[in-house]
Motif scaffolding. Structure first.
Motif, PDB file in Angstrom:
ATOM      1  N   TRP A 133       0.656  -1.224   0.118  1.00  0.00           N
ATOM      2  CA  TRP A 133       0.039   0.045   0.040  1.00  0.00           C
ATOM      3  C   TRP A 133       0.870   1.241  -0.012  1.00  0.00           C
ATOM      4  CZ3 TRP A 133       2.229   1.990   3.973  1.00  0.00           C
ATOM      5  CH2 TRP A 133       2.876   1.295   5.042  1.00  0.00           C
ATOM      6  N   ASN A 134       2.115   1.345   0.025  1.00  0.00           N
ATOM      7  CA  ASN A 134       2.887   2.515   0.509  1.00  0.00           C
ATOM      8  C   ASN A 134       3.093   3.397  -0.652  1.00  0.00           C
ATOM      9  OD1 ASN A 134       4.695   0.715  -0.612  1.00  0.00           O
ATOM     10  ND2 ASN A 134       6.289   1.472   0.670  1.00  0.00           N
ATOM     11  N   SER A 190      -4.803 -12.324   1.774  1.00  0.00           N
ATOM     12  CA  SER A 190      -3.448 -12.902   1.370  1.00  0.00           C
ATOM     13  C   SER A 190      -3.565 -14.414   1.640  1.00  0.00           C
ATOM     14  CB  SER A 190      -2.312 -12.513   2.391  1.00  0.00           C
ATOM     15  OG  SER A 190      -2.729 -12.653   3.598  1.00  0.00           O
ATOM     16  N   VAL A 193      -3.688 -16.243  -1.751  1.00  0.00           N
ATOM     17  CA  VAL A 193      -2.439 -16.264  -2.830  1.00  0.00           C
ATOM     18  C   VAL A 193      -1.944 -17.612  -3.154  1.00  0.00           C
ATOM     19  CG1 VAL A 193      -0.032 -15.655  -2.884  1.00  0.00           C
ATOM     20  CG2 VAL A 193      -1.837 -13.674  -2.238  1.00  0.00           C
ATOM     21  N   ALA A 213       6.275 -12.119   4.114  1.00  0.00           N
ATOM     22  CA  ALA A 213       5.308 -12.424   2.916  1.00  0.00           C
ATOM     23  C   ALA A 213       6.199 -12.708   1.876  1.00  0.00           C
ATOM     24  CB  ALA A 213       4.679 -10.934   2.365  1.00  0.00           C
TER      25      ALA A 213
HETATM   26  P1  NDP Z   1       3.013  -7.143   3.951  1.00  0.00           P
HETATM   27  O1  NDP Z   1       4.176  -7.717   3.427  1.00  0.00           O
HETATM   28  O2  NDP Z   1       1.969  -7.999   5.085  1.00  0.00           O
HETATM   29  O3  NDP Z   1       1.867  -6.876   2.688  1.00  0.00           O
HETATM   30  C1  NDP Z   1       2.128  -6.587   1.578  1.00  0.00           C
HETATM   31  C2  NDP Z   1       1.516  -7.340   0.684  1.00  0.00           C
HETATM   32  O4  NDP Z   1       1.670  -8.906   0.556  1.00  0.00           O
HETATM   33  C3  NDP Z   1       0.093  -7.357   0.616  1.00  0.00           C
HETATM   34  O5  NDP Z   1      -0.848  -7.365  -0.696  1.00  0.00           O
HETATM   35  C4  NDP Z   1      -0.523  -8.172   1.715  1.00  0.00           C
HETATM   36  O6  NDP Z   1      -1.866  -8.603   1.576  1.00  0.00           O
HETATM   37  C5  NDP Z   1       0.460  -9.424   1.027  1.00  0.00           C
HETATM   38  N1  NDP Z   1       0.447 -10.529   1.975  1.00  0.00           N
HETATM   39  C6  NDP Z   1       0.856 -10.412   3.486  1.00  0.00           C
HETATM   40  N2  NDP Z   1       1.308 -11.629   3.949  1.00  0.00           N
HETATM   41  C7  NDP Z   1       1.164 -12.296   2.794  1.00  0.00           C
HETATM   42  C8  NDP Z   1       1.448 -14.075   2.568  1.00  0.00           C
HETATM   43  N3  NDP Z   1       1.975 -14.380   3.793  1.00  0.00           N
HETATM   44  N4  NDP Z   1       1.140 -14.387   1.434  1.00  0.00           N
HETATM   45  C9  NDP Z   1       0.958 -13.694   0.280  1.00  0.00           C
HETATM   46  N5  NDP Z   1       0.719 -12.279   0.408  1.00  0.00           N
HETATM   47  C10 NDP Z   1       0.940 -11.736   1.559  1.00  0.00           C
HETATM   48  O7  NDP Z   1       3.119  -5.634   4.520  1.00  0.00           O
HETATM   49  P2  NDP Z   1       2.370  -4.790   5.558  1.00  0.00           P
HETATM   50  O8  NDP Z   1       1.493  -4.072   5.014  1.00  0.00           O
HETATM   51  O9  NDP Z   1       1.925  -5.603   6.549  1.00  0.00           O
HETATM   52  O10 NDP Z   1       3.604  -4.206   6.401  1.00  0.00           O
HETATM   53  C11 NDP Z   1       4.350  -4.751   7.347  1.00  0.00           C
HETATM   54  C12 NDP Z   1       5.625  -4.422   7.155  1.00  0.00           C
HETATM   55  O11 NDP Z   1       6.295  -4.814   5.773  1.00  0.00           O
HETATM   56  C13 NDP Z   1       6.047  -2.862   6.991  1.00  0.00           C
HETATM   57  O12 NDP Z   1       6.171  -2.449   8.597  1.00  0.00           O
HETATM   58  C14 NDP Z   1       7.283  -2.709   6.406  1.00  0.00           C
HETATM   59  O13 NDP Z   1       8.403  -3.213   7.284  1.00  0.00           O
HETATM   60  C15 NDP Z   1       7.405  -3.867   5.299  1.00  0.00           C
HETATM   61  N6  NDP Z   1       6.860  -3.318   4.158  1.00  0.00           N
HETATM   62  C16 NDP Z   1       7.791  -3.185   3.131  1.00  0.00           C
HETATM   63  C17 NDP Z   1       7.266  -2.756   1.934  1.00  0.00           C
HETATM   64  C18 NDP Z   1       8.249  -2.328   1.019  1.00  0.00           C
HETATM   65  O14 NDP Z   1       8.036  -1.310   0.106  1.00  0.00           O
HETATM   66  N7  NDP Z   1       9.218  -2.827   0.836  1.00  0.00           N
HETATM   67  C19 NDP Z   1       5.890  -2.036   1.773  1.00  0.00           C
HETATM   68  C20 NDP Z   1       5.010  -2.434   2.724  1.00  0.00           C
HETATM   69  C21 NDP Z   1       5.469  -2.912   3.730  1.00  0.00           C
HETATM   70  P3  NDP Z   1      -2.709  -8.031   2.602  1.00  0.00           P
HETATM   71  O15 NDP Z   1      -2.751  -6.481   2.608  1.00  0.00           O
HETATM   72  O16 NDP Z   1      -4.191  -8.563   2.101  1.00  0.00           O
HETATM   73  O17 NDP Z   1      -2.365  -8.735   4.087  1.00  0.00           O
END
Ligand code: NDP
Length: 457
Positions: A133-134, A190, A193, A213
């Protein structure tokens, strides 16, 4: 997590969506498979025209799209508009460069006993994109633009808190002229997936997001023998050496840490400063950080809006509390405000030690860790002393030191005397726990191509 738009500035749930059923997902995968076959019959020029039309739509509708993003995840409206414009530029870049990036690459035929030998880049089919989402538009576009130009199709599973942006993306590519199914948004959580990734019609996956993830996707894809590109977290170092322009470094440090309300994977997060300039940098940095205006992201005078989720803000606050409880010093900020919305003040924390969470973890909010070092060697040791390796930043006017940083920083990118950012012209990705594979540039396009050897005797 439910699929919903919740305004982070107020905490108000504005719109909720039901997840797609297994049958709907299956039909969507079937459509994307058919669209891929259709794209195989199109030319690069045709796909370029469609992608240029997408750029034109983004430019014409920039302000409306920006408002959707700001409402869903809280970035300032100014930042959201800039993100839309950047996406349009990326579309134009790939529309203009795809022919060059996908051109056959001749090899030395005589050396391989052929009359002709070359490499041909061909698409591999439907690719699943799991996105965060960022930067809800940019993260998707930097996958979608090169993928579509190469003739692949995209299945987007976006973060559950940005469903309107996700739907808008599917609509954008459809209106730009791409065949039905060439780019499809799957409104699923998620937990859905794994099944999608196991589907034989889905050929590869790309994920931008957290380490857990990434590990999950990589594990499933590994069992299915499918290629993945992973862009995970980072805790980028920002090193300031004695020859640096300290004022400029402090100014850029503030932007680098607080852009996107502090929620960027390549944000500078650990500020590693040589003792000779430590006091000057710390003062200038803390001063600039505390001068930032936190508030309504739709207000033009706001520098830092709310964090995207309540959970995210609680996590950032817990990391700061952990450091303070173990003896760290807060130079500015550091207190979670009461009231509506998930705001957090720009914060600088120093006197960090290895037992603290901030020492090893990524902090996804406007919180900087400040470290004092006494030599180049110590700067490198601290900079490389995490499990991450996404971007990195060094400030020095000494040409030899610049060369050494370029080699010694363990990261997917090294930026010297300027802010770490992404450009369509340059590859983007990490090493170590920040992931693998590259996005953007020709490399990003080739990740989801069959790099085919052709030998003609
Ligand atoms: P997530 O990794 O949980 O979410 C990112 C995407 O992955 C979303 O579409 C999410 O779906 C999906 N997802 C989450 N878990 C799984 C899984 N086990 N299998 C498949 N898909 C999955 O990030 P968060 O938003 O929870 O943020 C948590 C932390 O991650 C942040 O604090 C930051 O440290 C890091 N982050 C890093 C980013 C980057 O740009 N590198 C971006 C965002 C987060 P759903 O929303 O449905 O859970």
């Amino acid at each position: 997590m439910s699929i919903a738009t919740t305004n982070p500035a107020t905490g108000q749930v504005l719109k909720t969506y039901g997840a797609m059923s297994d049958e709907q997902v299956d039909e969507a995968i079937e459509r994307t498979e058919l669209a891929h076959r259709q794209l195989l019959g199109t030319t690069i020029e045709q796909r370029g025209r469609w992608l240029t039309a997408a750029a034109e739509l983004l430019e014409a509708e920039r302000d409306d799209i920006a408002r959707v993003m700001t409402t869903e995840m809280g970035k300032t409206l100014a930042a959201a508009k800039a993100e839309v414009s950047k996406c349009a530029s990326a579309c134009r870049f790939y529309a203009g460069h795809a022919a060059e990036f996908l051109a056959d690459v001749p090899a030395d035929a005589a050396a391989v006993s052929a009359t002709r030998a070359f490499v041909r880049y061909q698409p591999i089919g439907p690719v699943l994109a799991v996105m965060p989402w960022n930067f809800p538009l940019w993260q998707v576009m930097r996958f979608a633009a090169p993928a579509l130009m190469a003739g692949n199709t995209g299945l987007l599973k976006h973060a559950s808190n940005v469903p309107q942006t996700a739907l808008l993306l599917e609509d954008l590519f459809r209106r730009a002229g791409f065949p039905e199914g060439a780019f499809t948004t799957l409104l699923v959580g998620s937990e859905a997936v794994e099944k999608i990734l196991r589907d034989s019609r889905v050929r590869a996956a790309t994920l931008t997001g957290s380490e857990p993830a990434g590990r999950s996707i990589a594990q499933i894809a590994g069992r299915e023998l499918k290629k993945t590109v992973l862009e995970l977290g980072g805790s980028d170092p920002f090193v300031v050496m004695p020859s640096a322009d300290v004022e400029l470094a402090a100014e850029v440090a503030t932007t680098a840490r607080c852009q996107n309300n502090g929620q960027s994977c390549i944000a500078a997060k650990r500020f590693i400063v040589h003792a000779d300039v430590y006091e000057a940098f710390a003062e200038a940095f803390a001063h600039r950080m505390s001068a930032l205006r936190v508030g309504d992201p739709t207000d033009d005078t706001t520098d830092v809006g709310p964090l995207a989720t309540e959970r995210g803000r609680d996590e950032v606050d817990a990391q700061v509390r952990d450091a303070v409880d173990k003896g760290a010093t807060v130079l500015c900020g550091g207190e979670k405000p009461s009231g509506a919305g998930w705001f957090y003040p720009p914060t600088v924390v120093t006197d960090l030690t290895p037992g603290m969470r901030m020492w090893t973890e990524e902090v996804f909010g406007p919180v900087a860790g400040l470290y004092r070092v006494s030599s180049y060697a110590e700067a490198i040791e601290v900079a490389n002393g995490t499990a991450f390796g996404l971007g990195s930043n060094a400030w020095t006017r000494d040409p030899q030191e610049q060369e050494r940083f370029a080699t010694d920083l363990l990261a997917g990118a090294v930026f010297i005397n300027g802010m770490t950012t992404s450009y369509p012209e340059l590859p983007f990705g990490g090493v170590k726990n920040s992931g693998y594979g590259r996005e953007l540039s020709a490399q990003g396009m080739h990740e989801f191509c069959n790099v085919k050897t052709v030998w003609i005797g």
